[in-house]
Design a protein around this motif. Structure first.
Motif, PDB file in Angstrom:
ATOM      1  N   HIS A   1      -4.227  11.829   2.921  1.00 22.40           N
ATOM      2  CA  HIS A   1      -4.772  10.575   3.438  1.00 22.40           C
ATOM      3  C   HIS A   1      -5.875  10.043   2.534  1.00 22.40           C
ATOM      4  O   HIS A   1      -5.968   8.829   2.289  1.00 22.40           O
ATOM      5  CB  HIS A   1      -5.285  10.793   4.854  1.00 22.40           C
ATOM      6  N   GLN A   2      -6.730  10.929   2.004  1.00 20.56           N
ATOM      7  CA  GLN A   2      -7.805  10.483   1.117  1.00 20.56           C
ATOM      8  C   GLN A   2      -7.295  10.175  -0.281  1.00 20.56           C
ATOM      9  O   GLN A   2      -7.922   9.390  -1.006  1.00 20.56           O
ATOM     10  CB  GLN A   2      -8.890  11.548   1.053  1.00 20.56           C
ATOM     11  N   VAL A   3      -6.191  10.792  -0.683  1.00 21.68           N
ATOM     12  CA  VAL A   3      -5.613  10.490  -1.995  1.00 21.68           C
ATOM     13  C   VAL A   3      -5.189   9.029  -2.067  1.00 21.68           C
ATOM     14  O   VAL A   3      -5.347   8.360  -3.098  1.00 21.68           O
ATOM     15  CB  VAL A   3      -4.419  11.419  -2.283  1.00 21.68           C
ATOM     16  N   PHE A   4      -4.673   8.491  -0.968  1.00 21.28           N
ATOM     17  CA  PHE A   4      -4.249   7.092  -0.908  1.00 21.28           C
ATOM     18  C   PHE A   4      -5.389   6.148  -0.540  1.00 21.28           C
ATOM     19  O   PHE A   4      -5.145   5.007  -0.158  1.00 21.28           O
ATOM     20  CB  PHE A   4      -3.112   6.924   0.085  1.00 21.28           C
ATOM     21  N   GLY A   5      -6.618   6.621  -0.624  1.00 23.31           N
ATOM     22  CA  GLY A   5      -7.769   5.759  -0.432  1.00 23.31           C
ATOM     23  C   GLY A   5      -8.312   5.706   0.978  1.00 23.31           C
ATOM     24  O   GLY A   5      -9.377   5.135   1.208  1.00 23.31           O
ATOM     25  N   GLY A   6      -7.601   6.301   1.943  1.00 22.36           N
ATOM     26  CA  GLY A   6      -8.061   6.252   3.318  1.00 22.36           C
ATOM     27  C   GLY A   6      -7.982   4.847   3.902  1.00 22.36           C
ATOM     28  O   GLY A   6      -7.540   3.898   3.244  1.00 22.36           O
ATOM     29  N   GLY A   7      -8.414   4.711   5.134  1.00 23.03           N
ATOM     30  CA  GLY A   7      -8.428   3.398   5.763  1.00 23.03           C
ATOM     31  C   GLY A   7      -7.043   2.924   6.180  1.00 23.03           C
ATOM     32  O   GLY A   7      -6.101   3.709   6.362  1.00 23.03           O
ATOM     33  N   ILE A   8      -6.917   1.606   6.321  1.00 18.43           N
ATOM     34  CA  ILE A   8      -5.679   0.999   6.818  1.00 18.43           C
ATOM     35  C   ILE A   8      -4.507   1.193   5.853  1.00 18.43           C
ATOM     36  O   ILE A   8      -3.398   1.512   6.293  1.00 18.43           O
ATOM     37  CB  ILE A   8      -5.911  -0.488   7.123  1.00 18.43           C
ATOM     38  N   PRO A   9      -4.665   1.012   4.521  1.00 18.01           N
ATOM     39  CA  PRO A   9      -3.510   1.223   3.633  1.00 18.01           C
ATOM     40  C   PRO A   9      -2.933   2.628   3.725  1.00 18.01           C
ATOM     41  O   PRO A   9      -1.705   2.797   3.755  1.00 18.01           O
ATOM     42  CB  PRO A   9      -4.085   0.941   2.240  1.00 18.01           C
ATOM     43  N   ALA A  10      -3.800   3.635   3.778  1.00 18.99           N
ATOM     44  CA  ALA A  10      -3.307   5.005   3.912  1.00 18.99           C
ATOM     45  C   ALA A  10      -2.637   5.229   5.264  1.00 18.99           C
ATOM     46  O   ALA A  10      -1.636   5.952   5.363  1.00 18.99           O
ATOM     47  CB  ALA A  10      -4.451   5.997   3.720  1.00 18.99           C
ATOM     48  N   ASP A  11      -3.176   4.620   6.316  1.00 20.11           N
ATOM     49  CA  ASP A  11      -2.546   4.735   7.637  1.00 20.11           C
ATOM     50  C   ASP A  11      -1.145   4.116   7.644  1.00 20.11           C
ATOM     51  O   ASP A  11      -0.225   4.646   8.275  1.00 20.11           O
ATOM     52  CB  ASP A  11      -3.417   4.052   8.699  1.00 20.11           C
ATOM     53  N   VAL A  12      -0.987   3.003   6.928  1.00 16.00           N
ATOM     54  CA  VAL A  12       0.326   2.348   6.878  1.00 16.00           C
ATOM     55  C   VAL A  12       1.316   3.194   6.083  1.00 16.00           C
ATOM     56  O   VAL A  12       2.469   3.383   6.487  1.00 16.00           O
ATOM     57  CB  VAL A  12       0.189   0.942   6.271  1.00 16.00           C
ATOM     58  N   ILE A  13       0.868   3.744   4.942  1.00 18.34           N
ATOM     59  CA  ILE A  13       1.769   4.528   4.099  1.00 18.34           C
ATOM     60  C   ILE A  13       2.181   5.822   4.785  1.00 18.34           C
ATOM     61  O   ILE A  13       3.350   6.231   4.717  1.00 18.34           O
ATOM     62  CB  ILE A  13       1.099   4.811   2.746  1.00 18.34           C
ATOM     63  N   LEU A  14       1.240   6.476   5.482  1.00 18.60           N
ATOM     64  CA  LEU A  14       1.513   7.751   6.130  1.00 18.60           C
ATOM     65  C   LEU A  14       1.961   7.605   7.582  1.00 18.60           C
ATOM     66  O   LEU A  14       2.025   8.608   8.298  1.00 18.60           O
ATOM     67  CB  LEU A  14       0.268   8.638   6.071  1.00 18.60           C
ATOM     68  N   TRP A  15       2.238   6.393   8.022  1.00 19.46           N
ATOM     69  CA  TRP A  15       2.786   6.146   9.360  1.00 19.46           C
ATOM     70  C   TRP A  15       1.870   6.673  10.462  1.00 19.46           C
ATOM     71  O   TRP A  15       2.323   7.240  11.460  1.00 19.46           O
ATOM     72  CB  TRP A  15       4.186   6.757   9.504  1.00 19.46           C
ATOM     73  N   ARG A  16       0.558   6.499  10.274  1.00 22.38           N
ATOM     74  CA  ARG A  16      -0.371   6.858  11.353  1.00 22.38           C
ATOM     75  C   ARG A  16      -0.263   5.865  12.510  1.00 22.38           C
ATOM     76  O   ARG A  16      -0.460   6.225  13.660  1.00 22.38           O
ATOM     77  CB  ARG A  16      -1.801   6.900  10.816  1.00 22.38           C
ATOM     78  N   ASN A  17       0.010   4.601  12.167  1.00 26.88           N
ATOM     79  CA  ASN A  17       0.286   3.573  13.168  1.00 26.88           C
ATOM     80  C   ASN A  17       1.730   3.130  12.959  1.00 26.88           C
ATOM     81  O   ASN A  17       2.047   2.370  12.045  1.00 26.88           O
ATOM     82  CB  ASN A  17      -0.678   2.389  13.008  1.00 26.88           C
ATOM     83  N   LYS A  18       2.609   3.651  13.780  1.00 28.09           N
ATOM     84  CA  LYS A  18       4.038   3.463  13.553  1.00 28.09           C
ATOM     85  C   LYS A  18       4.464   2.004  13.704  1.00 28.09           C
ATOM     86  O   LYS A  18       5.384   1.561  13.017  1.00 28.09           O
ATOM     87  CB  LYS A  18       4.838   4.345  14.516  1.00 28.09           C
ATOM     88  N   LYS A  19       3.818   1.260  14.568  1.00 30.69           N
ATOM     89  CA  LYS A  19       4.202  -0.146  14.754  1.00 30.69           C
ATOM     90  C   LYS A  19       3.921  -0.961  13.499  1.00 30.69           C
ATOM     91  O   LYS A  19       4.773  -1.729  13.032  1.00 30.69           O
ATOM     92  CB  LYS A  19       3.451  -0.732  15.952  1.00 30.69           C
ATOM     93  N   ILE A  20       2.723  -0.791  12.918  1.00 30.17           N
ATOM     94  CA  ILE A  20       2.377  -1.545  11.716  1.00 30.17           C
ATOM     95  C   ILE A  20       3.248  -1.113  10.541  1.00 30.17           C
ATOM     96  O   ILE A  20       3.752  -1.951   9.770  1.00 30.17           O
ATOM     97  CB  ILE A  20       0.886  -1.371  11.395  1.00 30.17           C
ATOM     98  N   SER A  21       3.443   0.189  10.378  1.00 34.71           N
ATOM     99  CA  SER A  21       4.259   0.677   9.265  1.00 34.71           C
ATOM    100  C   SER A  21       5.698   0.187   9.385  1.00 34.71           C
ATOM    101  O   SER A  21       6.305  -0.241   8.388  1.00 34.71           O
ATOM    102  CB  SER A  21       4.227   2.202   9.228  1.00 34.71           C
ATOM    103  N   ALA A  22       6.243   0.239  10.588  1.00 35.01           N
ATOM    104  CA  ALA A  22       7.611  -0.240  10.786  1.00 35.01           C
ATOM    105  C   ALA A  22       7.712  -1.740  10.549  1.00 35.01           C
ATOM    106  O   ALA A  22       8.700  -2.230   9.984  1.00 35.01           O
ATOM    107  CB  ALA A  22       8.082   0.110  12.197  1.00 35.01           C
ATOM    108  N   SER A  23       6.676  -2.494  10.951  1.00 32.96           N
ATOM    109  CA  SER A  23       6.687  -3.944  10.724  1.00 32.96           C
ATOM    110  C   SER A  23       6.635  -4.274   9.236  1.00 32.96           C
ATOM    111  O   SER A  23       7.354  -5.166   8.761  1.00 32.96           O
ATOM    112  CB  SER A  23       5.500  -4.588  11.444  1.00 32.96           C
ATOM    113  N   VAL A  24       5.811  -3.558   8.495  1.00 36.24           N
ATOM    114  CA  VAL A  24       5.713  -3.796   7.051  1.00 36.24           C
ATOM    115  C   VAL A  24       7.031  -3.476   6.355  1.00 36.24           C
ATOM    116  O   VAL A  24       7.525  -4.237   5.510  1.00 36.24           O
ATOM    117  CB  VAL A  24       4.559  -2.969   6.464  1.00 36.24           C
ATOM    118  N   LEU A  25       7.625  -2.345   6.716  1.00 33.38           N
ATOM    119  CA  LEU A  25       8.905  -1.970   6.111  1.00 33.38           C
ATOM    120  C   LEU A  25      10.012  -2.941   6.508  1.00 33.38           C
ATOM    121  O   LEU A  25      10.869  -3.298   5.674  1.00 33.38           O
ATOM    122  CB  LEU A  25       9.276  -0.550   6.532  1.00 33.38           C
TER     123      LEU A  25
END
Length: 270
Positions: free
Chosen positions: A76-100
Motif C-alpha cells: 500500500h505504501q509502495v503505491f504512495g498510499g491514500g486514494i490511488p493506492a486504495d483504488v489499485i489494491l481494491w480497498r474500496n471495491k465500488k470505486i475500483s470497479a467503477s474506474v475499471l
C-alpha cells in the motif's frame, strides 16, 4: 471383659502409631521438596526466553530481506498510499470497479466501435450545453430556479506545483537515460534494451489504446493478487533472481569479460 479391654487398647495404640508415622512421612517429604526447590536456581520471568520470540524475529528479518525487489514498505505504501493506492489494491471495491468499468467502456468505444475522441467530446459537449440551455430557458418561463452551474477556476499554485513536480520527474528520467547511454551500468543497459524489445513486439500486436488499456488492467489486477499471495510470489522471485544471477555470471565470464576495455576504463581501474 479384661481381654476385651486389652484388645481395645492394642487397637488404639496401633492406630496412634500409624497416624504418627504418616505425619512424620508427610513432614519429611515436604521438607525434602523444599530443600530441592531451594537447590534449583530461580529465574525471573524476564530471564526466561520464550520459544516463539526468536523465530518470530528471525522470520520477520528473513521476510524483509526476501521481499520482491528488496522492498521494505508494504504494498500500500509502495503505491504512495491514500486514494490511488486504495483504488489499485481494491480497498474500496465500488470505486475500483467503477474506474475499471469506465476504462473498459472507453476501450470498447474507441477500439471495438471505432469511435473517435474528438467526435465523442463534441457529442458530449453538445448534449451538456443543450440540456443546460433548455433548463435555463424553461426556468425563466415557469418561474423556477435555474440550474446550478459551478464556476470552475484552476488555481495558480496548483498549476505551478504540478509543473514543478513534472519537471523534476522528467529531469530524473533524462538523467537516468544519460547514465544508461554513457555505459556506467551494463545491467540497466541490458534491462532497458530487453524491455524496449518486448514493448516493440507487443506494440506490433496492438495499437496504443489497446496497449494502454492492457497496462491499466494489469495495474488493477496484479498488485492486488500479489498482496494476497505475497509470500508465495516472494519465494518464487527469490529463486528466479538467484538463477538469473547465475546466468548473468556465466554471460559475464564468457562474453562481457572478453570485450576490450578502453583507456578510460583502464585508468579508472588503476
Amino acid at each position: 471383659m479384661a481381654g476385651h479391654g486389652e484388645e481395645i487398647e492394642t487397637t488404639d495404640e496401633s492406630l496412634l502409631e500409624k497416624t504418627t508415622d504418616k505425619i512424620h512421612r508427610d513432614s519429611s517429604s515436604s521438607s525434602s521438596s523444599d530443600s530441592e526447590s531451594e537447590k534449583k536456581p530461580k529465574f525471573d520471568d524476564d530471564d526466561v526466553k520464550k520459544p516463539h520470540d526468536a523465530p518470530s524475529l528471525s522470520s520477520s528479518l528473513k521476510s524483509k530481506s526476501n521481499r520482491l525487489f528488496g522492498r521494505e514498505k508494504p504494498v500500500h505504501q509502495v503505491f504512495g498510499g491514500g486514494i490511488p493506492a486504495d483504488v489499485i489494491l481494491w480497498r474500496n471495491k465500488k470505486i475500483s470497479a467503477s474506474v475499471l468499468a469506465g476504462a473498459t467502456a472507453i476501450w470498447v468505444l474507441f477500439e471495438l466501435l471505432e469511435y473517435h475522441l474528438v467526435t465523442l467530446l463534441c457529442h458530449i459537449s453538445i448534449l451538456v450545453f443543450a440540456i443546460l440551455f433548455l433548463w435555463s430557458s424553461a426556468s425563466k418561463i415557469i418561474n423556477k430556479s435555474p440550474p446550478p452551474i459551478p464556476e470552475v477556476r484552476i488555481p495558480e499554485d496548483t498549476v505551478l506545483q504540478f509543473a514543478s513536480a513534472l519537471r523534476i520527474e522528467i529531469n530524473n528520467f533524462l538523467q537516468m537515460l544519460r547514465g544508461i547511454a554513457s555505459g556506467r551500468d551494463l545491467k540497466k543497459f541490458l534491462a532497458v534494451i530487453a524491455g524496449l524489445w518486448v514493448l516493440s513486439i507487443v506494440g506490433s500486436w496492438c495499437n496504443f489504446l489497446t496497449l494502454f488499456y492492457m497496462s491499466f488492467v494489469v495495474l488493477h489486477t496484479v498488485p492486488v493478487l500479489y498482496e494476497k499471495y505475497e509470500d508465495e510470489v516472494d519465494a518464487f522471485a527469490e529463486k528466479a533472481m538467484i538463477e538469473l544471477k547465475k546466468q548473468y555470471a556465466v554471460f559475464d565470464d564468457k562474453v562481457v569479460s572478453k570485450i576490450p576495455r578502453g583507456p578510460l576504463k583502464q585508468k579508472k581501474k588503476d
